[in-house]
Enzyme design. Structure first.
Site, PDB file in Angstrom:
ATOM      1  N   MET A  56     -15.747  23.821   8.107  1.00 51.51           N
ATOM      2  CA  MET A  56     -15.910  23.117   9.388  1.00 51.51           C
ATOM      3  C   MET A  56     -16.222  21.668   9.050  1.00 51.51           C
ATOM      4  O   MET A  56     -17.342  21.192   9.198  1.00 51.51           O
ATOM      5  CB  MET A  56     -17.042  23.775  10.205  1.00 51.51           C
ATOM      6  N   HIS A  70     -18.671  35.651   3.832  1.00 51.64           N
ATOM      7  CA  HIS A  70     -18.230  34.510   4.634  1.00 51.64           C
ATOM      8  C   HIS A  70     -19.191  33.334   4.417  1.00 51.64           C
ATOM      9  O   HIS A  70     -20.397  33.449   4.647  1.00 51.64           O
ATOM     10  CB  HIS A  70     -18.195  34.919   6.110  1.00 51.64           C
ATOM     11  N   HIS A  85     -15.172  29.108   5.041  1.00 54.69           N
ATOM     12  CA  HIS A  85     -14.779  28.576   6.351  1.00 54.69           C
ATOM     13  C   HIS A  85     -15.199  27.112   6.413  1.00 54.69           C
ATOM     14  O   HIS A  85     -16.384  26.800   6.540  1.00 54.69           O
ATOM     15  CB  HIS A  85     -15.491  29.435   7.422  1.00 54.69           C
ATOM     16  N   MET A 116     -12.150  31.658  16.505  1.00 56.00           N
ATOM     17  CA  MET A 116     -13.585  31.509  16.784  1.00 56.00           C
ATOM     18  C   MET A 116     -13.914  32.133  18.140  1.00 56.00           C
ATOM     19  O   MET A 116     -13.241  31.857  19.133  1.00 56.00           O
ATOM     20  CB  MET A 116     -13.972  30.026  16.810  1.00 56.00           C
ATOM     21  N   MET A 169     -20.384  23.178   6.723  1.00 58.57           N
ATOM     22  CA  MET A 169     -20.443  22.257   7.875  1.00 58.57           C
ATOM     23  C   MET A 169     -20.876  20.879   7.409  1.00 58.57           C
ATOM     24  O   MET A 169     -21.810  20.766   6.616  1.00 58.57           O
ATOM     25  CB  MET A 169     -21.458  22.769   8.901  1.00 58.57           C
ATOM     26  N   ASP A 229     -20.030  29.508   5.424  1.00 60.44           N
ATOM     27  CA  ASP A 229     -19.805  28.477   6.447  1.00 60.44           C
ATOM     28  C   ASP A 229     -20.177  27.106   5.915  1.00 60.44           C
ATOM     29  O   ASP A 229     -21.341  26.833   5.635  1.00 60.44           O
ATOM     30  CB  ASP A 229     -20.646  28.792   7.687  1.00 60.44           C
TER      31      ASP A 229
HETATM   32  C1  DX5 Z   1     -20.388  29.522  13.375  1.00 62.19           C
HETATM   33  C2  DX5 Z   1     -20.027  30.153  12.060  1.00 62.19           C
HETATM   34  C3  DX5 Z   1     -20.191  31.612  12.045  1.00 62.19           C
HETATM   35  C4  DX5 Z   1     -21.621  32.078  12.229  1.00 62.19           C
HETATM   36  C5  DX5 Z   1     -21.552  33.441  12.865  1.00 62.19           C
HETATM   37  O1  DX5 Z   1     -19.987  28.200  13.355  1.00 62.19           O
HETATM   38  O2  DX5 Z   1     -18.677  29.875  11.751  1.00 62.19           O
HETATM   39  O3  DX5 Z   1     -19.641  32.178  10.849  1.00 62.19           O
HETATM   40  O4  DX5 Z   1     -22.353  32.159  11.048  1.00 62.19           O
HETATM   41  O5  DX5 Z   1     -22.851  33.834  13.176  1.00 62.19           O
HETATM   42  P1  DX5 Z   1     -23.112  34.986  14.259  1.00 62.19           P
HETATM   43  O6  DX5 Z   1     -22.462  36.226  13.756  1.00 62.19           O
HETATM   44  O7  DX5 Z   1     -24.605  35.083  14.264  1.00 62.19           O
HETATM   45  O8  DX5 Z   1     -22.542  34.519  15.562  1.00 62.19           O
HETATM   46 ZN    ZN Z   2     -17.734  31.000  10.085  1.00 60.16          ZN
END
Ligand code: DX5
Ligand code: ZN
Length: 214
Positions: free
Chosen positions: A65, A30, A63, A136, A34, A32
């Protein structure tokens, strides 16, 4: 069979290849992304996805964001993403639809993501077209936050809709997933669990991945 998607947001970015190898027994990686606009944090982007692609055969679950994801989905596909998810809140329905179409045109899997305050119904326009829906279970932006168990009815509602209308679609949860919260997600109907801190803080990572499978 429950799939685990370790989030590299909790990895050591100076030792990313090592930390990717540490989660090789998981199903998806996964990633992320941002932009400091859609969420109040900045993480990584296209060049890092390209580099990750060169060092692993794991399926990359990217993912996004970011605002206006339609501008970048093709670049993430070309960088090596296998699955690209976009937030339904990040643009107009027309642009979200266009983002999904562009991901599919690249031959990749597409998904939509719902923030905690976004109702299940927001996924309905895309339900029959996407390969994954992500719920989420924290406000997006940071790893290590507390799991929101109040999202479980939404997961259960989406599980029912998916079973009725698009049974091949996967249902993923992201945020605060740990040994004490994974069971609730699985019971509500999720089949892919993202976990960042719970995986990377574990003493024995393969054992933790197995534990999260429920
Ligand atoms: C948050 C991310 C998650 C994050 C999850 O915005 O989308 O993927 O990395 O991290 P944990 O598992 O530590 O909550
Ligand atoms: Zn994520």
């Amino acid at each position: 069979m429950i799939k685990i998607a370790p989030s590299i947001l909790s990895a050591d970015f100076a030792n990313l290849e090592r930390d990717i190898r540490r989660v090789a027994s998981a199903d998806y990686l996964h990633v992320d992304v941002m932009d400091g606009m859609f969420v109040p944090n900045i993480s990584i982007g296209i060049p890092v996805v390209q580099s990750i692609r060169r060092v692993t055969d794991m399926a990359l679950d990217v993912h996004l964001m970011i605002v206006e994801p339609v501008r970048y989905v093709e670049a993430f596909c070309d960088a090596g993403a296998d699955l690209v998810t976009v937030h339904v809140e990040s643009d107009t329905p027309e642009k979200i639809q266009s983002a999904i179409d562009r991901i599919h045109a690249r031959g990749k899997r597409a998904g939509v993501v719902l923030k905690p305050k976004t109702p299940a119904e927001a996924a309905l326009p895309y339900l029959e077209q996407v390969e994954l829906i992500l719920v989420m279970t924290v406000e997006p932006g940071f790893g290590g936050q507390k799991f929101m168990s109040d999202q479980m009815p939404k997961v259960a509602a989406l599980r029912q809709l998916i079973d009725e209308r698009n049974p091949a679609c996967e249902l993923e949860v992201d945020g605060g997933v740990a040994p004490d919260t994974c069971r609730a997600c699985i019971d509500a109907g999720a089949n892919v669990l993202v976990a960042g801190s719970a995986v990377y803080k574990a003493e024995d990572i393969p054992a933790r991945i197995l534990e999260l499978r429920g």
